[in-house]
Scaffold this motif. Structure first.
Motif, PDB file in Angstrom:
ATOM      1  N   THR A 140      41.929  51.045  41.256  1.00 21.80           N
ATOM      2  CA  THR A 140      43.135  50.222  41.342  1.00 21.80           C
ATOM      3  C   THR A 140      44.127  50.663  40.282  1.00 21.80           C
ATOM      4  N   CYS A 160      34.378  43.580  47.213  1.00 18.69           N
ATOM      5  CA  CYS A 160      35.238  44.463  48.009  1.00 18.69           C
ATOM      6  C   CYS A 160      35.575  43.901  49.384  1.00 18.69           C
ATOM      7  N   PRO A 162      37.279  42.332  52.295  1.00 14.39           N
ATOM      8  CA  PRO A 162      38.651  41.876  52.505  1.00 14.39           C
ATOM      9  C   PRO A 162      38.731  40.470  53.072  1.00 14.39           C
ATOM     10  N   ARG A 168      40.932  36.813  47.914  1.00 14.74           N
ATOM     11  CA  ARG A 168      42.338  36.501  48.183  1.00 14.74           C
ATOM     12  C   ARG A 168      42.924  35.598  47.111  1.00 14.74           C
ATOM     13  N   ALA A 172      46.958  39.275  43.079  1.00 13.93           N
ATOM     14  CA  ALA A 172      47.344  40.020  44.285  1.00 13.93           C
ATOM     15  C   ALA A 172      47.517  41.497  43.967  1.00 13.93           C
ATOM     16  N   GLU A 174      46.081  45.244  44.931  1.00 12.23           N
ATOM     17  CA  GLU A 174      45.293  45.948  45.936  1.00 12.23           C
ATOM     18  C   GLU A 174      44.346  46.943  45.280  1.00 12.23           C
ATOM     19  N   SER A 176      40.978  49.889  46.188  1.00 12.91           N
ATOM     20  CA  SER A 176      40.284  50.720  47.166  1.00 12.91           C
ATOM     21  C   SER A 176      38.811  50.714  46.807  1.00 12.91           C
ATOM     22  N   SER A 187      42.377  58.180  46.159  1.00  4.73           N
ATOM     23  CA  SER A 187      42.578  56.954  46.920  1.00  4.73           C
ATOM     24  C   SER A 187      41.625  56.922  48.101  1.00  4.73           C
ATOM     25  N   ALA A 191      40.904  48.611  51.784  1.00  6.62           N
ATOM     26  CA  ALA A 191      41.640  47.879  50.755  1.00  6.62           C
ATOM     27  C   ALA A 191      41.239  46.425  50.734  1.00  6.62           C
ATOM     28  N   GLY A 192      41.197  45.869  49.539  1.00  4.22           N
ATOM     29  CA  GLY A 192      40.892  44.456  49.374  1.00  4.22           C
ATOM     30  C   GLY A 192      41.710  43.897  48.240  1.00  4.22           C
ATOM     31  N   LEU A 193      41.135  42.951  47.504  1.00  4.55           N
ATOM     32  CA  LEU A 193      41.808  42.359  46.364  1.00  4.55           C
ATOM     33  C   LEU A 193      40.925  42.513  45.143  1.00  4.55           C
TER      34      LEU A 193
END
Length: 207
Positions: A140, A160, A162, A168, A172, A174, A176, A187, A191-193
């Motif tokens: 990130t 990881c 999503p 969430r 915020a 993003e 990988s 990269s 994608a998640g948070l």
């Protein structure tokens, strides 16, 4: 008439499947049993959450909370950047007021054989030995003091995911995630948070 009966049935059915749980906001230990809430969504479970933060291998902060959560937010999540690590342990149950006990302490972390890249300043070629449930590599970029900083390390499957409400409700940012030794060299997909270290309870799912 039949439509009205159906709507009323759905509403009553949804209501019947919501649980009453103990609620305790983070930072207020000892008051949980005095505050009872009804979960706002059908299918939510009672939960007790413990968030533990480490720096340099030593525990530096810990907080607990109680409330309601969805099933896919239940379990243990870990994000490890080497210099810092955060573990969220969410224990869920499905009967009235069943979250009367605090969440368990994190499981003991020992190297699991997985290896990911770690950043030391701008050099992201150092090796980090993943621990315990950390079976993904993570990457990130965050902004601190107007400067972009890249972070790489290890993470668990739940961290990881999503679809995780826990993620969430994190900052915020993003990320990988990928699987395979040293797969976070560039990269990657999925994608998640990000589960960041502070503030710890911005990522707790007590709603």
């Amino acid at each position: 008439m039949h439509l009205l009966t159906l709507i009323c049935g759905i509403v009553l059915l949804s209501k019947a499947h919501t649980l009453k749980c103990y609620e305790c906001p983070p930072g207020l230990p000892g008051t949980c049993r005095d505050n009872v809430i009804e979960c706002p969504l059908s299918g939510q479970q009672c939960t007790a959450v413990r968030v533990t933060s480490y720096a340099g291998g030593s525990k530096v902060a810990e907080d607990t909370a109680k409330g309601c959560a969805l099933a896919h937010d239940c379990g243990e999540a870990s994000v490890n950047f080497g210099i810092s690590k955060t573990v969220v342990n969410s224990k869920c149950c499905t009967s009235e007021l069943c979250n009367d006990q605090p969440a368990p302490v994190p499981s003991k972390s020992i190297a699991n054989g997985k290896k990911c890249f770690q950043c030391n300043g701008k050099d992201c070629t150092a090796t980090l030995n993943c621990e315990g449930i950390e079976d993904h590599c993570i990457s990130t970029t965050v902004t601190a003091g107007g400067e972009s900083i890249t972070l790489k390390g290890c993470a668990s499957k739940l961290a990881c995911a999503p679809e995780s409400t826990m993620m969430r409700k994190a900052t915020a940012v993003e990320i990988s995630c990928c699987q395979g030794n040293f797969c976070n060299s560039a990269s990657s997909t999925s994608a998640g948070l990000l589960l960041l270290v502070a503030p710890l309870f911005s990522l707790v799912v007590l709603s």
